[in-house]
Scaffold this motif. Sequence first.
Motif, PDB file in Angstrom:
ATOM      1  N   LEU A  71       0.746   4.055  -2.673  1.00 15.56           N
ATOM      2  CA  LEU A  71       0.534   5.457  -2.317  1.00 15.56           C
ATOM      3  C   LEU A  71       1.615   6.341  -2.923  1.00 15.56           C
ATOM      4  N   ALA A 103      -6.713   7.623  -2.195  1.00 16.99           N
ATOM      5  CA  ALA A 103      -7.806   7.078  -1.391  1.00 16.99           C
ATOM      6  C   ALA A 103      -8.182   5.679  -1.852  1.00 16.99           C
ATOM      7  N   ILE A 140       0.833  -1.198   0.000  1.00 23.19           N
ATOM      8  CA  ILE A 140       0.000   0.000   0.000  1.00 23.19           C
ATOM      9  C   ILE A 140       0.871   1.252   0.000  1.00 23.19           C
ATOM     10  N   VAL A 160     -13.052   5.727   2.730  1.00 22.26           N
ATOM     11  CA  VAL A 160     -12.160   6.867   2.992  1.00 22.26           C
ATOM     12  C   VAL A 160     -12.948   8.152   2.801  1.00 22.26           C
ATOM     13  N   LEU A 176     -10.076   7.161   7.573  1.00 24.69           N
ATOM     14  CA  LEU A 176     -10.298   5.815   7.036  1.00 24.69           C
ATOM     15  C   LEU A 176     -11.146   5.042   8.035  1.00 24.69           C
ATOM     16  N   ALA A 209      -0.650   7.034   4.908  1.00 23.75           N
ATOM     17  CA  ALA A 209      -1.713   7.508   4.022  1.00 23.75           C
ATOM     18  C   ALA A 209      -1.821   9.026   4.060  1.00 23.75           C
ATOM     19  N   LEU A 236      -0.375   2.918   9.130  1.00 25.74           N
ATOM     20  CA  LEU A 236      -1.128   3.094   7.892  1.00 25.74           C
ATOM     21  C   LEU A 236      -1.706   4.503   7.808  1.00 25.74           C
ATOM     22  N   ILE A 296      -5.690   3.415  -0.310  1.00 29.10           N
ATOM     23  CA  ILE A 296      -5.863   3.280   1.139  1.00 29.10           C
ATOM     24  C   ILE A 296      -6.995   2.331   1.464  1.00 29.10           C
ATOM     25  N   LEU A 350      -6.214  10.210   9.032  1.00 29.71           N
ATOM     26  CA  LEU A 350      -5.113  10.238   8.070  1.00 29.71           C
ATOM     27  C   LEU A 350      -4.414  11.578   8.242  1.00 29.71           C
TER      28      LEU A 350
END
Length: 826
Positions: A158, A168, A154, A186, A279, A304, A300, A171, A262
């Motif tokens: 990203l 998004a 991820i 998201v 998220l 993100a 995460l 994510i 986030l």
Amino acid sequence: MTHDLRVPWEEDPGDLYEHAPCGYLTMLPDGTIVKVNETFLAWTGYARAELIGQRRFRDLLSAGDKIYYETHYAPLLSMQNDVHELAFDLIRADGERLPILVNSVLGRDDAGLPRVIRTTILNATERRGYEKELLAARRAAEASERRVRVLQQIVADLAAAPTAAEAADAIVRAPGPAFGAASATVWLAQADRDQLAAVAGTDSAALTDAPVPRDSSRAIAEVARRGDLHVIGSLAEAEQHFPELADTMRRTARAAVVLLPLTAASADDPGAAEVLGVLGFDFATPRELTDSELRVVRLLGHQAGQALDRARLYDDARRREERATFLADTTRALEVLPRLMPRARTLVERMVPRVARWAAVRLQVGPAGLLAEAGEPAPEPHRLADRVAEVLLSGQAQLTDDKEPDGGCAVLPLVANGRVFGTLALRPPLGRRTATAEVAFLRDLADRAALALENARLYEQERAIARTLQRSLLAGDLPADPRFAVETHYQAAAQDLEVGGDWFDAFLITPDKLAVVVGDVVGRGIDAATTMGQLRSAIRALASAEAGPARLLERLDRFVERVESARMATVAYAEIDLAANEMTYACAGHLPPLLAEPGESPRYLLDARSGAIGSRAGRQARIEDRIHLPSGSRLLLYTDGLIERRNRRIDAGFELLARTYAGKRDSPLPGLTASLADMLVGPEHADDVCLLCLSLGTERRLERTIGADPVQIALLRKDLRGWLVAHGVDDESTQAVLLASSEAVANSIEHGYRADPLGVVEIVATVSPEAIQVRVADTGVWIAPNARGARGRGLQLIRQVMDDVTFDHDDGTTVTMRRLRRGARE
């Protein structure tokens, strides 16, 4: 002071042996058990009289472990005089498996010849349980590692996301594989920062919700204001703190929810965190996140948030990153496809619509060239052809003309080793002009594509050479005789350019004795293929009417003393007496033949086994076995590529082959071996596959079942023709029966199974001194049949060549046809 350490009683050596905490076996060099202690008998449930002098140690093992015994245990014991902690599954007297560890010592006499094998057996049941506990711990560690890998993936996604919306999308894909979440959504802060809008989600219903004001009492807004991770572990907790979230949980049947901010460093205050979005993901069953999972969740959110911040601030950098990512992904996508045209098609399909509205690759390969195209209709053909010709001649790119209303068409040369071998043409999206950065990107794309396509061309060229060499070394024309039929299939490894050492052969030793063989030489490459050819020639030269399989294998043992590369090759060899319908066979380290007798389930021939050629393992003398083969028997010889897989036990492979072979009992022999390979191996296999199927004798009654596929008709015709010739049916009657049967089967497929591709057609043929009778039956529902239940022209043809034709429409359609033989007509 001296301590007396003696026990206060006398130890009986016999009692120590009989009731030791481990099993003891004493065996002759061939594995025959001559002594066993009480511990082993108690573990296995056997009586002493059942084992002493009656059974060999290998006879107590499972089928798969018997192979392991021959290929590992016996050679190791012979070479180093002892083996330690080899794992086997022993079959107890009650049929249950007993996990054991085996330690053996080989005793030799003064002349150095094997005399006795002493073996210690350890019960590994508890150890197997401990291993299961370790496996559970390992799986837990793998789950943690999988979460980390998902996060890494991820993070990589990203880093390549050019916009906030694409970030998004990346994510929202993380919670499912990382934590087992049922759905995820998201919400991103809007430009004015006063509300949050759902922009990506695995549940499309969530994307229809109205934006959430940041100052509302909803849980999402609370997380965005505070910047804290919220874990709502139950419906009761949600009802206490966030009633609107509790309503959603009840409506969607969710048991737990995680809301993650986030965040990224604030532009106004680098020491503070700014919430760029939220998220949310949930679970269908109660779920409590561990500390390690919570750390991954927070990481995460941080990663993100940083990605969203980059997407918001660096639009130009995102565009360059998009192009770089496209090049890298396209290169990887092309590398996994070894063939030329799949690479070309993948290239143009990836370009449309991300890079172009239309794209085409033209390659100067072969007399007519190759073309791969995708997207909207191509530009004007004559104008495009002129540009392509100019690029092929000059080697210079023809870029788009900004003055053209549709942006024009760009043509770039594909160059490898200083030679232009094709072109890449594309029409860019509307409104996008060929700026300097865009031109550099297109040139880079063309260079990478040229390298990938040239490599694929070279791969196909080398593959064709390797396959031609391999097939030239296999057996040529197989013997033809009304008393038997042979069907073979060879399938090379899908991902390997090297030739292999698998082979098959069938030849007549005398007019009444047929030899069939399948073998496998160790290794790959030219040496293995050459050795295979030498072994095949040696077997043909050594086979004689007097020798027999065992004697032939002994001669091969002497042969490999001069051809070292043939050592450890495996061979399954059989000789069939066509007059007496008897087969004598022997297996040198090879997988057992599979025999299907009429009306019986297939069975493996597990006797007459010995070590690989030249191995000197286990039994020194080669052995053979003789069995009677009824007419209609089918014998299958094969190599290990058909059933061996790294992710399953070999026993499972044996069972699958036997079950599949049984399901093909009534299939025509032509195409049978290829069908088995397709069902058991598939196109992307990693090892060569070699099969030989022998059908012996003439069936008194031909019974076949084929699928509703017109391709099967040709295979049936070949099978039926051989059966008729074997019964001495004259040529005129044979041609008439073949024509009528083909037409009747075609009618069943066309009319009875037009809407049912899984239907089957049954064919039964019998022959008498006076006539041949064929019955063709289906269970389909005929669509728009004529009054007589068949196509008019087809029915007329059947009646013309057959003497008697009847139809039965009670359950599907059955056509019964009868043709008088030549003697009965006169």
